[in-house]
Design a protein around this motif. Structure first.
Motif, PDB file in Angstrom:
ATOM      1  N   GLN A  97      -8.730   5.231   5.831  1.00  0.00           N
ATOM      2  CA  GLN A  97      -8.702   4.295   4.705  1.00  0.00           C
ATOM      3  C   GLN A  97      -7.895   3.049   5.061  1.00  0.00           C
ATOM      4  OE1 GLN A  97      -7.112   5.967   1.001  1.00  0.00           O
ATOM      5  NE2 GLN A  97      -5.863   4.127   0.801  1.00  0.00           N
ATOM      6  N   LEU A  98      -6.722   3.237   5.669  1.00  0.00           N
ATOM      7  CA  LEU A  98      -5.846   2.115   6.008  1.00  0.00           C
ATOM      8  C   LEU A  98      -6.484   1.173   7.016  1.00  0.00           C
ATOM      9  CD1 LEU A  98      -2.272   3.671   6.230  1.00  0.00           C
ATOM     10  CD2 LEU A  98      -3.011   1.831   4.710  1.00  0.00           C
ATOM     11  N   VAL A 153       0.860  -1.193   0.000  1.00  0.00           N
ATOM     12  CA  VAL A 153       0.000   0.000   0.000  1.00  0.00           C
ATOM     13  C   VAL A 153       0.892   1.238   0.000  1.00  0.00           C
ATOM     14  CG1 VAL A 153      -1.822   1.276   1.176  1.00  0.00           C
ATOM     15  CG2 VAL A 153      -1.783  -1.226   1.283  1.00  0.00           C
ATOM     16  N   VAL A 199       2.968  -1.007   4.225  1.00  0.00           N
ATOM     17  CA  VAL A 199       2.597   0.382   3.947  1.00  0.00           C
ATOM     18  C   VAL A 199       3.842   1.255   3.821  1.00  0.00           C
ATOM     19  CG1 VAL A 199       1.263   2.369   4.748  1.00  0.00           C
ATOM     20  CG2 VAL A 199       0.450   0.049   5.236  1.00  0.00           C
ATOM     21  N   HIS A 225      -8.243   7.028  -4.860  1.00  0.00           N
ATOM     22  CA  HIS A 225      -8.308   8.497  -4.947  1.00  0.00           C
ATOM     23  C   HIS A 225      -7.965   9.005  -6.347  1.00  0.00           C
ATOM     24  CE1 HIS A 225      -8.986   8.876  -0.669  1.00  0.00           C
ATOM     25  NE2 HIS A 225      -7.902   8.173  -0.424  1.00  0.00           N
ATOM     26  N   PHE A 244      -6.141   9.152   4.999  1.00  0.00           N
ATOM     27  CA  PHE A 244      -5.416   7.918   4.704  1.00  0.00           C
ATOM     28  C   PHE A 244      -5.403   6.977   5.896  1.00  0.00           C
ATOM     29  CE2 PHE A 244      -3.517  11.164   1.856  1.00  0.00           C
ATOM     30  CZ  PHE A 244      -3.953  10.629   0.658  1.00  0.00           C
ATOM     31  N   CYS A 288     -14.141   7.509   3.194  1.00  0.00           N
ATOM     32  CA  CYS A 288     -12.768   6.988   3.281  1.00  0.00           C
ATOM     33  C   CYS A 288     -12.730   5.498   3.606  1.00  0.00           C
ATOM     34  CB  CYS A 288     -11.985   7.766   4.330  1.00  0.00           C
ATOM     35  SG  CYS A 288     -11.863   9.530   3.968  1.00  0.00           S
ATOM     36  N   THR A 296      -1.832   5.268  -4.243  1.00  0.00           N
ATOM     37  CA  THR A 296      -2.260   6.634  -4.517  1.00  0.00           C
ATOM     38  C   THR A 296      -1.024   7.362  -5.022  1.00  0.00           C
ATOM     39  OG1 THR A 296      -3.931   6.605  -2.773  1.00  0.00           O
ATOM     40  CG2 THR A 296      -3.250   8.755  -3.591  1.00  0.00           C
ATOM     41  N   THR A 300       5.009   5.529   2.493  1.00  0.00           N
ATOM     42  CA  THR A 300       4.543   6.860   2.120  1.00  0.00           C
ATOM     43  C   THR A 300       5.535   7.530   1.171  1.00  0.00           C
ATOM     44  OG1 THR A 300       5.627   7.904   4.029  1.00  0.00           O
ATOM     45  CG2 THR A 300       3.357   7.147   4.324  1.00  0.00           C
ATOM     46  N   ILE A 353       0.808   5.388  -0.079  1.00  0.00           N
ATOM     47  CA  ILE A 353      -0.019   6.580   0.120  1.00  0.00           C
ATOM     48  C   ILE A 353       0.896   7.797   0.257  1.00  0.00           C
ATOM     49  CG2 ILE A 353      -1.989   5.392   1.162  1.00  0.00           C
ATOM     50  CD1 ILE A 353      -0.864   6.071   3.898  1.00  0.00           C
TER      51      ILE A 353
END
Length: 333
Positions: free
Chosen positions: A77-78, A64, A94, A146, A74, A292, A122, A96, A66
């Motif tokens: 969403q997570l 994932v 995850v 998104h 976020f 979300c 995203t 970023t 983001i």
């Protein structure tokens, strides 16, 4: 030392059923799954994930990507994504990018090296992403969240960003506002912001109003009063502002009130996202709400569909307008 056979024996199931409880729990009845899990806990058994990966060629991990974890959008969403992933026996990895397109290639390449089974992303600009072009040549399913690509044929879970801000602008017009502006962070870092700005421009045009150039802030979630101030004075001073996200709207309200402006008596402010924090402030934030949690759930379920080799059909999720104390009628001239 406990093993899978001893777990199966204690649970009263076959070895294959016990193995399935750890590799694909959704295939088992809840009662059977509970027996296996209880037996494994009693015996202190942990499945060998590496052995499972080698045998099945699956890591049971979803990558994932983001922009940030500082935006509650976020985070909400997570949380939903993790809940759904667990139901399918998957974990999330995850990372970023801090809204930096240059970070996307590095982060995604690292996830591919860890052999994630699929990706939920995203990105900054879906239609102009070299990373997405490269991924289309990989044998890894991808779902966007998104992003709302206009050209690339990549599954996407999103709201209609263009229509959402069109509706917000129209709402302000119905309240009597004529001088409406829009604020966003760096436009090149967000294709969503560009679509939202397009919706603002179209709504202004349809209602016979003059759309202003985007008021572009240095950061996506922090407002600069120095940048905003020139639009607040004179005969055409703004009476309403639409912000591309809620954190930017909250920051803008703070900047305005510290400078002596009254919200909404002098200027109305609308956000986008619908984060819960906005409702707890004073004035409570009016916002365009995107669901979300539903976005997160739908993204993982869509990825599971792709992993199963099934056809996928997606449409935009529904947004709605949440009233708040941060908007009102324009001041009388």
């Amino acid at each position: 030392m406990s093993n899978l056979i001893s777990v199966a024996k204690l649970a009263g199931v076959s070895r294959a059923t016990a193995a399935r409880a750890f590799s694909n729990p959704t295939l088992l009845r809840q009662e059977t799954l509970l027996k296996v899990i209880t037996a494994s806990k009693q015996l202190g058994f942990r499945p060998n994930r590496i052995a499972q990966q080698l045998r099945t060629q699956s890591t049971q991990i979803i990558g994932v990507v983001i922009p940030t974890l500082s935006n509650p959008v976020f985070a909400e969403q997570l949380q939903a994504m993790e809940s759904v992933a667990k139901q399918y026996g998957y974990s999330l990895l995850v990372a970023t990018t801090d809204y930096q397109p240059t970070q996307e290639a590095y982060v995604i390449e690292n996830m591919l090296r860890q052999r994630v089974d699929g990706l939920v992303l995203t990105v900054a600009d879906a239609d102009n992403s070299a990373v997405l072009d490269a991924l289309q040549r990989e044998d890894v399913p991808v779902v966007l969240v998104h992003n709302q690509p206009q050209e690339k044929k990549i599954p996407s879970v999103c709201v209609d960003n263009y229509r959402a801000i069109y509706d917000a602008t129209r709402h302000l017009h119905l309240l009597g506002h004529r001088h409406i502006g829009m604020i966003a962070g760096p436009m090149w870092q967000s294709d969503r912001a560009r679509l939202r700005f397009g919706g603002y421009c179209q709504a202004m045009h349809v209602h016979g109003l003059t759309a202003l150039p985007l008021i572009e802030m240095p950061k996506h979630t922090a407002s600069s009063f120095i940048t905003l101030e020139p639009y607040l004075h004179g005969a055409n001073a703004l009476t309403a502002l639409i912000c591309s996200n809620d954190l930017l709207a909250i920051s803008t309200i703070g900047s305005l009130m510290r400078a002596g402006f009254q919200v909404p008596q002098q200027i109305s402010v609308v956000g986008f996202d619908g984060i819960n924090l906005g409702q707890y402030l004073f004035p409570a934030l009016c916002s365009v709400v995107q669901p979300c949690e539903d976005l997160g759930r739908c993204a993982v379920e869509s990825l599971m569909t792709l992993l199963a080799g099934q056809p996928l059909s997606l449409g935009t999720l529904r947004h709605y307008f949440r009233p708040g104390e941060s908007i009102g009628s324009p001041p009388t001239e």
